[in-house]
Design a protein around this motif. Structure first.
Motif, PDB file in Angstrom:
ATOM      1  N   CYS A  25       0.833  -1.200   0.000  1.00 59.17           N
ATOM      2  CA  CYS A  25       0.000   0.000   0.000  1.00 59.17           C
ATOM      3  C   CYS A  25       0.866   1.248   0.000  1.00 59.17           C
ATOM      4  N   GLU A  26       0.498   2.209  -0.825  1.00 56.68           N
ATOM      5  CA  GLU A  26       1.104   3.530  -0.807  1.00 56.68           C
ATOM      6  C   GLU A  26       0.083   4.526  -0.254  1.00 56.68           C
ATOM      7  N   VAL A  27       0.577   5.529   0.454  1.00 58.35           N
ATOM      8  CA  VAL A  27      -0.318   6.530   1.031  1.00 58.35           C
ATOM      9  C   VAL A  27       0.264   7.912   0.775  1.00 58.35           C
ATOM     10  N   LYS A  28      -0.628   8.847   0.437  1.00 58.55           N
ATOM     11  CA  LYS A  28      -0.231  10.230   0.182  1.00 58.55           C
ATOM     12  C   LYS A  28      -1.009  11.152   1.107  1.00 58.55           C
ATOM     13  N   ILE A  29      -0.317  12.172   1.614  1.00 60.35           N
ATOM     14  CA  ILE A  29      -0.932  13.207   2.434  1.00 60.35           C
ATOM     15  C   ILE A  29      -0.871  14.507   1.645  1.00 60.35           C
ATOM     16  N   LEU A  30      -2.028  15.131   1.430  1.00 57.51           N
ATOM     17  CA  LEU A  30      -2.114  16.351   0.637  1.00 57.51           C
ATOM     18  C   LEU A  30      -2.780  17.460   1.434  1.00 57.51           C
ATOM     19  N   GLY A  32      -5.461  22.338  -0.617  1.00 60.91           N
ATOM     20  CA  GLY A  32      -5.267  22.796  -1.993  1.00 60.91           C
ATOM     21  C   GLY A  32      -4.662  21.744  -2.891  1.00 60.91           C
ATOM     22  N   GLN A  33      -4.580  20.490  -2.399  1.00 61.89           N
ATOM     23  CA  GLN A  33      -4.081  19.333  -3.150  1.00 61.89           C
ATOM     24  C   GLN A  33      -2.589  19.412  -3.448  1.00 61.89           C
ATOM     25  N   ASP A  34      -1.839  20.117  -2.602  1.00 64.75           N
ATOM     26  CA  ASP A  34      -0.376  20.080  -2.703  1.00 64.75           C
ATOM     27  C   ASP A  34       0.131  18.844  -1.965  1.00 64.75           C
ATOM     28  N   LEU A  35       1.042  18.114  -2.593  1.00 66.03           N
ATOM     29  CA  LEU A  35       1.568  16.888  -2.003  1.00 66.03           C
ATOM     30  C   LEU A  35       2.533  17.233  -0.877  1.00 66.03           C
ATOM     31  N   ILE A  36       2.279  16.662   0.308  1.00 64.23           N
ATOM     32  CA  ILE A  36       3.099  16.952   1.488  1.00 64.23           C
ATOM     33  C   ILE A  36       3.974  15.753   1.842  1.00 64.23           C
ATOM     34  N   ILE A  37       3.367  14.583   1.945  1.00 64.85           N
ATOM     35  CA  ILE A  37       4.080  13.363   2.325  1.00 64.85           C
ATOM     36  C   ILE A  37       3.651  12.234   1.394  1.00 64.85           C
ATOM     37  N   GLU A  38       4.610  11.428   0.990  1.00 63.16           N
ATOM     38  CA  GLU A  38       4.327  10.249   0.164  1.00 63.16           C
ATOM     39  C   GLU A  38       5.074   9.070   0.750  1.00 63.16           C
ATOM     40  N   CYS A  39       4.349   8.029   1.095  1.00 67.93           N
ATOM     41  CA  CYS A  39       4.935   6.851   1.728  1.00 67.93           C
ATOM     42  C   CYS A  39       4.709   5.638   0.838  1.00 67.93           C
ATOM     43  N   CYS A  54       8.932   9.908   1.673  1.00 70.70           N
ATOM     44  CA  CYS A  54       9.560  11.164   1.289  1.00 70.70           C
ATOM     45  C   CYS A  54       8.571  12.292   1.550  1.00 70.70           C
ATOM     46  N   PHE A  55       9.098  13.456   1.892  1.00 74.07           N
ATOM     47  CA  PHE A  55       8.231  14.599   2.156  1.00 74.07           C
ATOM     48  C   PHE A  55       8.742  15.797   1.378  1.00 74.07           C
ATOM     49  N   TYR A  56       7.879  16.779   1.215  1.00 71.24           N
ATOM     50  CA  TYR A  56       8.191  17.967   0.432  1.00 71.24           C
ATOM     51  C   TYR A  56       8.320  19.138   1.399  1.00 71.24           C
ATOM     52  N   PRO A  57       9.576  19.541   1.718  1.00 76.80           N
ATOM     53  CA  PRO A  57       9.825  20.487   2.809  1.00 76.80           C
ATOM     54  C   PRO A  57       9.043  21.780   2.710  1.00 76.80           C
ATOM     55  N   GLU A  58       8.948  22.355   1.512  1.00 70.99           N
ATOM     56  CA  GLU A  58       8.264  23.643   1.381  1.00 70.99           C
ATOM     57  C   GLU A  58       6.782  23.517   1.731  1.00 70.99           C
ATOM     58  N   ASN A  59       6.128  22.502   1.165  1.00 74.43           N
ATOM     59  CA  ASN A  59       4.704  22.295   1.465  1.00 74.43           C
ATOM     60  C   ASN A  59       4.506  21.871   2.919  1.00 74.43           C
ATOM     61  N   PHE A  60       5.433  21.037   3.405  1.00 75.90           N
ATOM     62  CA  PHE A  60       5.341  20.561   4.788  1.00 75.90           C
ATOM     63  C   PHE A  60       5.441  21.726   5.758  1.00 75.90           C
TER      64      PHE A  60
END
Length: 957
Positions: free
Chosen positions: A471-476, A479-486, A534-540
């Motif tokens: 399973c993959e999980v995404k946290i958005l 505004g649907q910007d991707l924050i975390i992707e596991c 992995c996470f996206y520092p700016e959005n996070f």
């Protein structure tokens, strides 16, 4: 089932429902129906009833058009989907951001305001008790010049239709209550029924109400004729200032907003703004705060209004209050649970204590949410492994992650289930047979569970082959910007287990980060990589700015105070520490029943705050029965370190240093006592624990707790390697049970063309047939691993009885079966399988009884004595309650060697879990029998007997 509809697009800031409402208003009629989609029986030969999940469809009726949505889990998603379908069919062009100011938004809002201030709204006896009616009544009962005046923020907060209209214009408004108030004031000028006050945030009816309405409203009084006292909390805007309890008094003929205004130091109640509800969705808990001195001008166009920057103000931004409400709050705020509701006309109120505030604060952390779900703030901890649904206690990981996202104003987690088709290369040495099992310390154990296996996180080839999906999980963001992707590499048989473990990995990473807020970005990325994350520092950073600010401030303040108290306490305690534990004392007789990894144990406990030297004690938290699984980190390390040294019916006492004060206040029944006790001097926590029950772990529970990958998967890897080495085309699994081995083999590339399973349990065979039929029927793609399988059969029969249809197979397996039989039956099976079935290769595995010394913490002090005496010296405790026997290595070797010699087979010994070179050997011992030259005379003398009954038969044709 339909996917969640897109609420907003790049072209429009409005939802589909808002667009339909603008065009059709009340002519749009939404009807929801509940449906259950049928689930196709995957195995036609078995009558296994199945029922799909509860879903919802929406039928939207418009003038001249009717549409029906797809099925969704949530009603609101079905409504949005129906509205979107209508928009597409009618070719309605939604307004873009640049043209929003031309939309009739002000007309819609003004119309709603007019309806709220109409005589009909207050005189309707058929509608439920609208929350605003209580506010109208309180306002009209005033005897001052403010009689009949309502704060504009009350309309914005308590009328859902008006609030939704504002939010549908632009999502920015939802975070800024100042803009919503300005928008309502701007639209009220076009209202035919309402009037606004110049320079004030009041709103009232332009014309007087009829005498009948006034009489009906003013005749209603509060139930209490003497007024009420309500406990609330003040949250200062400065994070350096502590949160304090306050008391509000509301007189019998007064308006509760006046009491809040007085507490905030305001003379004008209209200057109070009200947040959305915080805490539980069903609560009336809200934040009350003052409006800005220089609000946004109401004469701006809507486009300019939405682009307006925050006004310059002398008030400081309130991080803590804004964090709770996800709205912009300035100055001090009052957290109170009071107001008028739909349920009854009287004023609703509940006390809000400091404990309530701190429970809300820690509840927004991943481990805090789990602690609250277990009602064990000082004892429970977010587990580091999800072993099974039956062992998990508290809220499930995906529920915790969904709650975390909701609390931090993020979109719901998006899960993607991926079927495993690319499997382990059999030429690679992935077996753990040659590796020694380590009884790790807590830190090593946590790392192992965090990674999900003992292999490196990026070792894609080392995926345990027993699973069929991951399973993959995404946290958005909203505004649907991707924050975390596991994207974990672990595979699981059940999609539910894959989802739970993926959610737990995200929670574990967030939990570690929020405990160390000063962690560098590179270290943060490295920590995430071990979780397949992995996470996206700016959005996070943008989404968690408030979270980081609040928890960093609270943690720093707590640690400064608690470190002084703890250091003083530790100086006075002349005891040694282990895992942060002081003064460990055990009471009671040793019963000989100890918990082991994977055990489900039950304890009773009391945690008290103690002031050193004066015997002053306050009970903070207790439980008569608290269950958790040993080895998964489900409790704080000190408790697990204590419990694993106790036997059943024993009690223990130990002391620990203080945790951050938030946890103490959240757990305390009376936070004021805790504050008083903490302020008096050195304190520590005292734990009193009794071990009530120990439920021995089943084999699968124990394997998942101790071995990575579990022994069951290691045995499959072992069998797979020998299957491919032998180029076998036919396989029979003796004692196949629910078909776990056969099911796992279908996920792997092998030379097999025919597979057969035999068992005496019809129930198990039915489950096996269902799983195998589904996988074989779906895998019609030539690229699928199981494409080479031409036929598969399941038989009901005893493996101690010969059936000629299964004679002479290339390979036979009997994994962890013989110990479930009586010893004489196990010996009979050995004779029958090697003399009659005569497979070219036979693989037999069974538990190594000597390894129980590690599993059950038994000391092997006599290694050189006679095996039988050694057997008697060991505790008579098998790994599973239905095991009839378990052999030592020597007993197993004697049994297998004697069989091989009598039936012209050679035999070699190996195993998985542990090492042959280190005592006490492998956890599961394995014998591999290889057939010698066939005696033609013996083959001709075999009976043509077919006692087995075919339960399920599948062929690719």
């Amino acid at each position: 089932m339909g996917e969640t509809p897109t609420i907003q697009t790049k072209k429009s800031n409005q939802t589909p429902k808002a667009i339909i409402h603008q065009k059709y208003g009340s002519s749009a009629c939404y009807r929801i129906e509940e449906v259950r989609e049928p689930v196709q029986n995957s195995c036609p030969g078995l009558a296994i009833p199945q029922q799909g999940p509860c879903l919802f469809r929406c039928n939207l009726q418009l003038p001249g058009l009717s549409v029906t949505s797809e099925a969704f889990k949530k009603k609101k998603d079905a409504e949005q989907n129906a509205a979107q379908m209508a928009i597409e069919k009618l070719d309605i062009q939604p307004a873009t951001d640049s043209s929003t100011s031309q939309e009739p938004w002000d007309v819609l809002i003004a119309a709603r305001i007019s309806s709220l201030f109409s005589n009909e709204f207050l005189s309707s006896q058929n509608q439920p008790q609208h929350p605003l009616i209580g506010h109208f009544r309180a306002a009209l009962q005033r005897e001052t010049e403010e009689c009949g005046l309502l704060p504009v923020s009350i309309l914005a907060t308590y009328d859902a239709k008006l609030n939704n209209l504002c939010k549908s214009i632009n999502h920015k408004l939802d975070r800024n209550p100042h803009l919503i108030v300005t928008l309502i004031m701007k639209a009220a000028r076009k209202s035919g029924s309402a009037a606004i006050s110049q320079g004030k945030l009041w709103i009232s009816k332009q014309t007087p109400y009829t005498p009948e309405i006034l009489q009906a409203l003013t005749s209603q009084q509060l139930s209490s004729s003497e007024g009420i006292w309500i406990q609330a909390v003040r949250i200062p805007c400065s994070i350096e200032k502590p949160v304090e309890p306050v008391t509000l008094y509301i007189s019998s003929d007064g308006y509760y907003m006046d009491a809040i205004a007085q507490e905030l130091g305001l003379t004008d109640t209209s200057q109070i703004l009200v947040s959305r509800t915080v805490g539980k969705a069903s609560s009336e808990m809200r934040l009350y705060f003052s409006a800005l001195e220089s609000p946004v001008p109401s004469d701006l166009s809507l486009e300019d209004l939405l682009d307006a920057k925050e006004p310059v103000t002398n008030e400081s931004f309130n991080d803590r209050a804004s964090y709770f409400s996800s709205q912009n709050i300035y100055g001090d705020a009052i957290l109170a649970s009071i107001g008028y509701t739909w349920k009854f006309p009287d004023l609703f109120h509940e006390d809000v204590s400091l404990g309530t505030y701190y429970r809300m604060l820690i509840g927004r952390l991943p481990n805090g949410g789990y602690k609250l779900s277990r009602e064990a703030i000082l004892v429970a901890e977010l587990p580091i492994a999800f072993t099974s649904r039956s062992n998990w206690r508290g809220s499930y990981p995906w529920d915790l992650l969904e709650m975390f996202c909701r609390q931090h104003w993020l979109s719901e987690p998006v899960y993607s289930i991926i079927s495993i088709t690319d499997l382990v290369d059999p030429s690679l040495e992935t077996s753990q047979a040659s590796k020694k099992l380590k009884v790790a310390n807590p830190a090593e154990e946590e790392t192992k569970y965090a990674n999900g296996r003992s292999h490196a996180a990026n070792d894609k080839e080392s995926i345990a082959p027993g699973g069929s999906c991951r399973c993959e999980v995404k946290i958005l963001s909203k505004g649907q910007d991707l924050i975390i992707e596991c994207s974990p590499v672990d595979s699981y048989r059940k999609p539910n287990d894959a989802k739970q473990n993926a959610a737990l990995k995200v929670l574990s990473w967030l939990n570690k980060y929020l405990r160390k807020l000063d962690m560098h970005v590179e270290k943060l990325s490295s920590s995430g990589a071990t979780h397949g994350l992995c996470f996206y520092p700016e959005n996070f950073s943008k989404e968690f700015a408030l979270c980081l600010s609040v928890h960093a401030g609270q943690l720093a303040s707590s640690l400064r105070k608690c470190s002084l108290l703890a250091s003083s306490c530790m100086d006075q305690l002349n005891t040694t520490q282990e895992h942060g534990v002081c003064s460990f004392k055990t009471e009671g007789l040793d019963s000989g029943v100890f918990p082991s990894n994977g055990s489900l144990i039950c304890i009773s406990y009391v945690v008290s705050l103690v002031r050193k030297g004066e015997h002053m004690k306050e009970s903070l938290e207790s439980s008569d029965e608290f269950e958790f699984e040993v080895g998964t980190g489900a409790v704080i390390p000190q408790v697990e370190a204590c419990v694993t040294q106790m036997s059943m019916n024993q009690s223990a006492h130990f002391n620990t240093e203080l945790p951050p004060r938030e946890f103490i206040f959240a757990a305390a029944g009376d936070s004021l006592k805790s504050i008083s006790l903490l302020s008096m001097g050195a304190c520590f926590l005292e734990y009193s624990i009794s071990l009530l029950r120990v439920t021995e772990p089943l084999e699968d529970r124990m394997e998942q707790a101790l071995f990575s990958p579990p022994l069951s998967k290691q045995r499959v890897e072992y069998a797979l390697r020998h299957i491919n080495e032998s180029c076998a085309t036919t396989l029979v699994d003796f004692g196949c049970g629910s078909g776990s081995l056969l099911d796992s083999l279908l996920d792997m590339s092998t030379s097999l063309e025919k597979i057969v399973g035999v068992d005496i349990s019809r129930k198990s065979l039915s489950r096996a047939a269902k799983a195998l039929h589904l996988k074989l029927s779906e895998n019609s793609d030539p690229a699928k691993p199981s494409r080479g399988i031409k036929s598969a059969l399941l038989y009901d029969g005893s493996i101690t009885v010969f059936d000629s249809r299964l004679g002479g197979f290339d390979i036979g397996t009997c994994l962890e079966v013989i110990e479930h039989m009586e010893e004489d039956q196990a010996c009979l099976f050995g004779d029958v399988v090697l003399s009659s079935f005569r497979p070219s290769i036979l693989i037999v595995s069974t538990p190594n009884y000597e390894y129980n010394s590690i599993l059950q913490r038994t000391d092997l002090s006599k290694k050189d004595e006679d095996p039988d005496e050694k057997m008697q010296s060991l505790p008579c405790k098998f790994r599973n309650h239905d095991h009839k026997f378990e052999w030592t290595r020597e007993q197993f070797n004697n049994w297998a060697s004697d069989l091989a010699m009598r039936h012209n087979y050679s035999v070699e010994f190996s195993g998985v879990g542990g090492s042959a070179d280190v005592e006490p050997g492998f956890a599961s011992q394995i014998a591999i029998f290889r057939r010698g030259p066939i005696d033609a005379e013996c083959s001709e003398n075999l009976d043509i007997a077919q006692p087995y009954e075919v339960i399920w038969n599948w062929s690719r044709s």
